[in-house]
Design an enzyme around this catalytic site. Structure first.
Site, mmCIF file in Angstrom:
data_model
loop_
_atom_site.group_PDB
_atom_site.id
_atom_site.type_symbol
_atom_site.label_atom_id
_atom_site.label_comp_id
_atom_site.label_asym_id
_atom_site.label_seq_id
_atom_site.Cartn_x
_atom_site.Cartn_y
_atom_site.Cartn_z
ATOM 1 N N CYS B 84 0.822 -1.216 0.000
ATOM 2 C CA CYS B 84 0.000 0.000 0.000
ATOM 3 C C CYS B 84 0.855 1.265 0.000
ATOM 4 O O CYS B 84 0.331 2.361 -0.154
ATOM 5 C CB CYS B 84 -0.958 -0.005 1.180
ATOM 6 S SG CYS B 84 -1.849 -1.564 1.305
ATOM 7 N N HIS B 334 -9.312 3.682 -1.380
ATOM 8 C CA HIS B 334 -7.922 3.215 -1.294
ATOM 9 C C HIS B 334 -7.576 2.314 -2.475
ATOM 10 O O HIS B 334 -7.418 1.110 -2.322
ATOM 11 C CB HIS B 334 -7.723 2.487 0.045
ATOM 12 C CG HIS B 334 -6.344 1.970 0.286
ATOM 13 N ND1 HIS B 334 -5.209 2.571 -0.215
ATOM 14 C CD2 HIS B 334 -5.912 0.895 1.002
ATOM 15 C CE1 HIS B 334 -4.134 1.882 0.183
ATOM 16 N NE2 HIS B 334 -4.527 0.856 0.913
#
Ligand SMILES: [Zn+2]
Lengths: 130, 388
Positions: B84, B334
């Site tokens: 991420c 996200h």
């Protein structure tokens, strides 16, 4: 999970074999840093002479969760409890088995138990009652 | 050493667009970024591109040249993958390349296509950010890992699910006016507490959504900005990166993020600021507990006290240090590989007065972007400052 069924992961599968025989171990360097296989180099200090050291028979849960939304590999197993437990010098992540989910808590004493995923039939590192 | 300026940035809307390829998403973000920057594509020296799960979601590797082509840029291109934190690491390398004089103009960005995998497939894909042998094969999911940290935090420092619910409510509130956000809807504490559990104590509203989207930014040297008369009031004045053991169980602390602390300390020192100077921050709130851990790692809250920051109003839009005025990962969405650059884009707009929530930080000079990979085995922190 991408491995062909008949190909093992050297180091890891032998460790599961050992744990099934109640002979689980960690790898220790001369400085006393402990780690898990497969491992040639101590991640803490770079030492390359690592020796297998037996893990204690029981460990203690340090944190836990009950998972309701699993990956496809654990679809049939959910809901299940996952915990991090300390076994002497190392911690392990495992599935808590043979406990009522409501009774799982931090501080609980557990033993290593190699379980089997209800979804895939694969071996799963588990924590069972002492 | 040259100062690094944000010449322009662009985002796609974040959300549910399973049919759109990452090359199409990224192209859209770069068109917006080049328009905003007023920099010709021909001046780009390099593309640094973040992506995490393209092999799984699109059966695609070797993204660099594909994305340069999509952006209409003839420059060498490299993909960055740090889970991420993928595009956070790309930003860091872009900053260093400009500073050392290697490049004058770097296109940095990222994209992720996720929703085409469905919930189970995306859960499986996200899990590969953890140790496959020792975590994933035991059934640990990505939300499960953060739930383990949340439980450890409660046990060590106290706090309860309701504290975390305030983080979710705050970030949804912040996203109401953000047209790029996946959720532009308010939620109440009860919504969070009564939502279906994902990995206890975390429920559906403690978790960021699964998102498709892309982000791009054009970073330039101070000299280039001056020569070309660019309107680029925001600089990236500090960069830092930290690392840690891959598996959560191998960390010294289960409820702290030393990699983010290391990255933050390095970025603050690099910029010549300290935590007390930070006016506003975008932090990596993939789960509500992650925002708490980020605040503590960045020294914006003392260890053990970050849990009450949202509930007590210290991090709300009108609080002392507003956190995630974009809506954060929680409400903005996200798309993993795009997140690090999207934080830079949002923060630059907030500081420059170009963001719907800029009114809350009209005197702010210093902002921080915190991007984390896995259970924070990777972290980047960037300090942004605006000329006032
Ligand atoms: Zn050692």
């Amino acid at each position: 999970m991408s491995d062909a069924d008949d190909v093992q992961d050297a180091g890891f599968d032998e460790w599961l074999d050992a744990a099934e025989e109640d002979a689980a171990y960690c790898l220790e360097c001369p400085e006393g840093h402990a780690s898990l296989p497969p491992r040639r180099v101590c991640p803490d200090c770079g030492a390359t002479d690592l020796e297998e050291t037996a893990l204690p028979d029981s460990g203690e849960i340090e944190t836990f969760t009950v998972t309701h939304v699993p990956t496809p590999a654990f679809e049939e197993d959910a809901p299940y409890a996952t915990a991090v437990a300390a076994f002497g010098p190392v911690r392990l992540t495992g599935q808590v088995v043979e406990f009522d989910l409501e009774t799982v808590e931090t501080g609980l004493e557990v033993e290593l138990e190699i379980a089997v995923s209800e979804t895939t039939g694969e071996r799963v590192l588990g924590f069972g009652p002492v | 050493m040259s100062d690094v300026r944000v010449a322009g940035a662009g985002l796609t809307a974040f959300g549910h667009s399973p049919e759109r390829t990452s090359r199409d998403l990224f192209a859209e973000a770069t068109i917006a970024a080049f328009e905003d920057a007023d920099v010709p594509r021909a001046d780009v020296d390099a593309l640094l591109y973040g992506n995490f799960m393209g092999e799984l979601s699109e059966h695609q590797g070797h993204h660099g040249p594909l994305m340069a082509e999509a952006a209409g840029v003839q420059a060498p291109a490299t993909r960055y993958e740090s889970a991420c934190a993928s595009s956070g690491t790309a930003v860091r390398d872009a900053v260093m390349r400009i500073r050392n004089g290697e490049d004058d103009v770097v296109l940095v960005g990222g994209a992720e296509r996720m929703t085409n995998l469905g919930t189970a497939g995306a859960t499986e894909a996200l899990a590969i950010a953890a140790d496959d042998l020792w975590e994933v094969r035991a059934g640990m999911t990505f939300p499960g890992a953060y739930a383990l940290m949340a439980q450890a935090y409660f046990d060590e420092y106290g706090g309860e699910h309701e504290d975390l619910a305030h983080v979710a409510m705050k970030n949804h509130e912040n996203a109401l006016t953000n047209e790029k956000a996946q959720y532009q809807s308010a939620i109440e504490i009860e919504d969070v507490l009564e939502a279906p559990p994902v990995s206890e104590p975390l429920g559906l509203y403690d978790s960021c959504p699964i998102s498709d989207g892309a982000a791009a930014a054009v970073l330039v040297s101070e000299d280039y900005a001056e020569e070309h008369g660019l309107d680029a009031p925001v600089s990236i004045s500090g960069t830092g990166q930290g690392g840690d053991r891959m598996a959560l169980h191998d960390r010294e602390y289960l409820a702290r993020s030393p990699a983010a602390r290391e990255a933050g300390a390095e970025a603050y020192a690099d910029a010549g600021v300290d935590a007390a100077d930070v006016d506003v921050a975008e932090v990596h709130d993939c789960f509500t507990i992650a925002e708490v851990l980020a605040l503590e790692a960045l020294d914006l809250e003392p260890v053990g006290e970050g849990i009450s920051a949202a509930r007590d109003g210290r991090t709300t839009a009108d609080g002392e240090t507003p956190i995630n005025l974009s809506g954060g990962l929680k409400a903005k969405g996200h798309p993993v590989g795009a997140t690090g650059v999207s934080q830079i884009a949002e923060l630059a707009d907030l500081l420059a007065g170009d963001h719907p929530n800029s009114e809350f930080v009209s005197d702010a000079t210093t902002g921080v972007a915190h991007n984390a990979g896995g259970t924070v085995a990777s972290a980047t922190v960037h300090v942004l400052e605006v000329d006032r």
